[in-house]
Design an enzyme around this catalytic site. Structure first.
Site, PDB file in Angstrom:
ATOM      1  N   CYS A 134       0.861  -1.148  -0.114  1.00 17.93           N
ATOM      2  CA  CYS A 134      -0.126   0.163   0.019  1.00 17.93           C
ATOM      3  C   CYS A 134       0.925   1.369  -0.038  1.00 17.93           C
ATOM      4  O   CYS A 134       1.724   1.374  -0.988  1.00 17.93           O
ATOM      5  CB  CYS A 134      -0.979  -0.017   1.226  1.00 17.93           C
ATOM      6  SG  CYS A 134      -1.904  -1.359   1.334  1.00 17.93           S
ATOM      7  N   ASP A 189      -7.881  -0.867  -8.052  1.00 18.40           N
ATOM      8  CA  ASP A 189      -7.227   0.030  -7.227  1.00 18.40           C
ATOM      9  C   ASP A 189      -7.299   1.294  -7.868  1.00 18.40           C
ATOM     10  O   ASP A 189      -6.343   1.942  -8.594  1.00 18.40           O
ATOM     11  CB  ASP A 189      -5.532  -0.335  -6.751  1.00 18.40           C
ATOM     12  CG  ASP A 189      -5.327   0.547  -5.769  1.00 18.40           C
ATOM     13  OD1 ASP A 189      -5.596   1.535  -5.435  1.00 18.40           O
ATOM     14  OD2 ASP A 189      -3.892   0.048  -5.162  1.00 18.40           O
ATOM     15  N   HIS A 221      -7.205  -3.136  -3.821  1.00 15.34           N
ATOM     16  CA  HIS A 221      -6.145  -2.475  -3.099  1.00 15.34           C
ATOM     17  C   HIS A 221      -6.013  -3.264  -1.589  1.00 15.34           C
ATOM     18  O   HIS A 221      -7.181  -3.275  -1.078  1.00 15.34           O
ATOM     19  CB  HIS A 221      -6.345  -1.045  -2.719  1.00 15.34           C
ATOM     20  CG  HIS A 221      -5.465  -0.330  -1.955  1.00 15.34           C
ATOM     21  ND1 HIS A 221      -4.232   0.007  -2.423  1.00 15.34           N
ATOM     22  CD2 HIS A 221      -5.099   0.053  -0.532  1.00 15.34           C
ATOM     23  CE1 HIS A 221      -3.693   0.681  -1.483  1.00 15.34           C
ATOM     24  NE2 HIS A 221      -4.032   0.508  -0.196  1.00 15.34           N
TER      25      HIS A 221
END
Length: 251
Positions: A134, A189, A221
């Protein structure tokens, strides 16, 4: 499976002390270093388990709390399982800390983390590997570009905002990178849309950086994070295969 030993450590930085999780094979021998950048939820049992798995493959792994300026981990109380309904409240707290971590602070901290690893008797001589998840994917890319002589491999998974129009976007460091890179992007994402993936790939190719970027179809994500609703078992397994292969080649 190699037995590993994990412990909490403190890393001196220019701005204070970063608490961190350190894990390594339980053999009292030095191993190649891997700097592991957390996601926004920070150091917690699942992230430690991921670091343990890397260590079991033969590495000394450091997971720093990149929000150490706010406090020691965890800086926010987390449920055992993070579902979509809880994310807005969590990011209301975490969001300001993410954006407060400027490129200048990231580079200062990365220098401290890499120096600490290089000085550790548990680490072999030579450059380190870096991986990030991330927000940590962008930190990994920036670290590779800021310390080319100290990073031999860098990976990022379901990262966001790595190739924006901002003048300090991480992808603009491509011409300084000497490490081999791997990125596993989530196709669901919004933080790393197709145009940013394309911009990142073009920057790396133009700079002659050895890299591979794959888009994991159907992945969201956070697909590597088993303590969240975004987890995707197939994508996670694919990520482990790619990451460990990269580290084995480069370190």
């Amino acid at each position: 499976m190699t037995t590993v030993l994990g412990t909490s450590v403190d890393i001196p930085t220019q701005d204070g002390t970063a608490d961190a999780y350190l894990v390594h094979p339980d053999d009292n021998a030095p191993h190649p270093a891997v700097l592991f950048y957390m996601d926004a939820f920070g150091i917690r049992p699942h992230l430690k388990g991921m670091a343990d798995r890397i260590a079991a493959a033969g590495y000394t792994v450091l997971v720093p709390n990149v929000f150490y300026r706010v406090g020691r981990a965890p800086i926010v109380e987390l449920p055992d399982f993070i579902d979509p309904q809880q994310r807005p409240d969590l990011f209301e707290i975490l969001g300001p800390h993410i954006f407060a971590l400027t490129p200048e602070l990231v580079v200062r901290d990365a220098d401290a983390y890499l120096r600490w690893l290089a000085d550790s008797p548990l680490v072999t001589d030579g450059p380190a590997g870096v991986t990030g998840y991330c927000m940590g994917a962008g930190l990994a890319l920036r670290t590779a570009g800021s310390f080319p002589e100290r990073v031999a491999a860098a990976a990022g998974f379901h990262g966001g905002r790595m190739a924006t129009d901002a003048p300090d976007s991480p992808h603009l460091l491509a011409d300084r990178i000497t490490a081999e890179l791997y990125f596993g992007h989530a196709d669901q994402d919004p933080g790393m849309p197709a145009d940013q993936i394309d911009r990142l790939n073009k920057a790396l190719s133009a700079a002659g950086v050895r890299h591979e970027a794959e888009v994991y179809e159907g992945a969201q994500h956070g697909f590597t994070q088993a303590d969240t609703a975004a987890y995707d078992a197939a994508g996670d397994a694919r990520h482990w295969e790619a990451l460990l292969a990269l580290l084995k080649r480069a370190l």
